[in-house]
Scaffold this active site. Structure first.
Site, PDB file in Angstrom:
ATOM      1  N   HIS A  71       0.853  -1.184   0.000  1.00 36.41           N
ATOM      2  CA  HIS A  71       0.000   0.000   0.000  1.00 36.41           C
ATOM      3  C   HIS A  71       0.890   1.236   0.000  1.00 36.41           C
ATOM      4  O   HIS A  71       1.933   1.246   0.666  1.00 36.41           O
ATOM      5  CB  HIS A  71      -0.920   0.010   1.222  1.00 36.41           C
ATOM      6  N   GLU A  94      -7.623  -5.143  -0.176  1.00 38.22           N
ATOM      7  CA  GLU A  94      -8.167  -5.915  -1.282  1.00 38.22           C
ATOM      8  C   GLU A  94      -8.055  -7.428  -1.068  1.00 38.22           C
ATOM      9  O   GLU A  94      -8.871  -8.204  -1.559  1.00 38.22           O
ATOM     10  CB  GLU A  94      -7.466  -5.509  -2.578  1.00 38.22           C
TER      11      GLU A  94
END
Length: 414
Positions: free
Chosen positions: A262, A315
């Site tokens: 991320h 996700e």
């Protein structure tokens, strides 16, 4: 003119102030207003967080009931919008998010944000947020050869989402899991789509136009379009014993492992942790495999990329949760969009209170303008047509656009 050089991607650049929320990547924490987003997801509801985004505070019991009554009829599509949905579903863009964008573009208003009353902005934002799940679910069902399912006024957003997709009354466990996911993904700092929405809003355009721009950014595979692909990667791993070899082959080949890493977090993504626990509460072979594979992939990344700490992101487990809830993979990212629409609208309305347009500059690194071009411009003649047509007498060099060593700064209002 003072020029401030910004890093690529505007990394760590503060562009404005906001009271909507913040992400503290080093701490693994993010919040909506003054409340932990994860706490809201675990102890509240999506509608509570939605109310918080609109009103700036959490609702009491009476306000929650009134908010639900206000939102419920807004989920029902007017006849003209329902007709547009059928047309787009049959002949429009294949990607559901782009189909949504096409439908919402027809709702763009003629009144600029800067000329709209606050009550009108609120009404428009609520309408767009309420209609989005209905539009996306209808597109999905029409393309599946089924009739759209009308939203029920007695169901919450999460319950209606499952109901409108499957046509069946949702079970409590699945609806609660989806509610947690929706709540946890409403807003997340100045991500690409949120920033895009605010740029458009800064021009004074209308809310629907700003939202459509945000959807375009969100549809990109590096932004909102990865929950299904993260789960596809999990499917490629036949069993836990082959996970290490699979991960190492991807890493050594320079391929990205979807669901890991991320741009903000340097520790566990709190959304991923919460969704992992949610999936574990639901149980099953899929979550058991996902947890074991996560550890194996994380270990391989640490071994082969020791200079970068990469953790499972939202996700990875979002795909697992949605799969367990019976949501088709083609609707994973649309589910994400249903919640993020609330965050986009909150940011758009907030940006509308600042009348300064967002207009950065770029550093030119192309060829140095030729002497002929400079001379022609200075004489007010175009060298492209032999001097027959007049052009602006303002030189193309000098001032903010001055070229130095083949570089210059591109600026201006247009």
């Amino acid at each position: 003119m003072t020029v401030i050089e910004a890093p690529r991607g505007l990394h760590n650049v503060v562009v404005t102030t906001t009271s909507i929320g913040d992400v503290r990547g080093d701490e693994g924490f993010y919040h909506y207003r003054q409340y932990s987003a994860i706490d809201l997801a675990l102890t509240g509801t999506f509608e509570d967080a939605w109310f918080l985004m609109v009103e700036g505070r959490l609702p009491d019991g009476t306000e929650r009931a009134e908010f639900l009554r206000t939102v419920a009829p807004l989920r029902i599509l007017p006849d003209d919008v329902a007709a547009a949905v059928r047309t787009v579903a049959r002949s429009g863009p294949e990607q559901p998010l782009l189909a949504l964008r096409t439908v919402l573009s027809g709702l763009a208003g003629a009144v600029p944000l800067y000329e709209s009353a606050e009550s009108d902005k609120r009404t428009t934002a609520l309408r767009l947020c309420a209609m989005t799940p209905t539009i996306l679910a209808a597109v999905h069902r029409i393309r599946s050869g089924k009739e759209p399912v009308e939203p029920r006024q007695d169901l919450t957003t999460a319950q209606n989402w499952l109901y409108m997709i499957t046509g069946d009354a949702p079970d409590a466990v699945g609806a609660r899991a989806v509610d947690r996911y929706l709540t946890a993904t409403i807003d997340h700092g100045f991500n690409a789509s949120t920033f895009t929405a605010r740029v458009v809003a800064s021009t004074g355009s209308d809310i629907a136009s700003a939202v459509c721009a945000a959807i375009g950014a969100f549809a990109g595979p590096l932004h909102g379009g990865a929950p299904d692909r993260a789960l596809d990667g999990l499917d490629e791993i036949a069993d836990v014993d082959s996970a290490d070899a699979w991960a190492r082959s991807k890493i050594t080949a320079g391929e990205r492992i979807m669901g890991f890493g991320h741009p903000v977090y340097r520790t566990d993504d709190p959304r991923s942790v919460m969704l992992r626990e949610t999936a574990q509460e639901m149980g099953g072979e899929l979550i058991d495999k996902a947890v074991q594979v996560e550890k194996i992939i994380a270990a391989a990344l640490e071994d082969l990329k020791p200079d970068r700490k990469l953790y499972a992101n939202v996700e990875y487990y979002a795909g697992v949760v949605m799969e367990l809830c019976g949501i088709p993979r083609s609707m994973f990212t649309p589910t994400f969009a249903c919640s993020r629409m609330v965050g986009w609208c909150a940011n758009i309305v907030e940006q509308s209170h600042d009348s300064k347009i967002i207009r950065p500059i770029a550093r030119y690194d192309g060829p140095v303008p030729s002497a002929v071009a400079r001379l022609s411009a200075a004489q007010g003649l175009s060298h492209f047509d032999g001097g027959a047509s007049r052009v602006s007498r303002r030189p193309i060099v000098g001032g903010a656009g001055q070229c130095v060593g083949g570089e210059g700064l591109s600026t201006g209002r247009s």
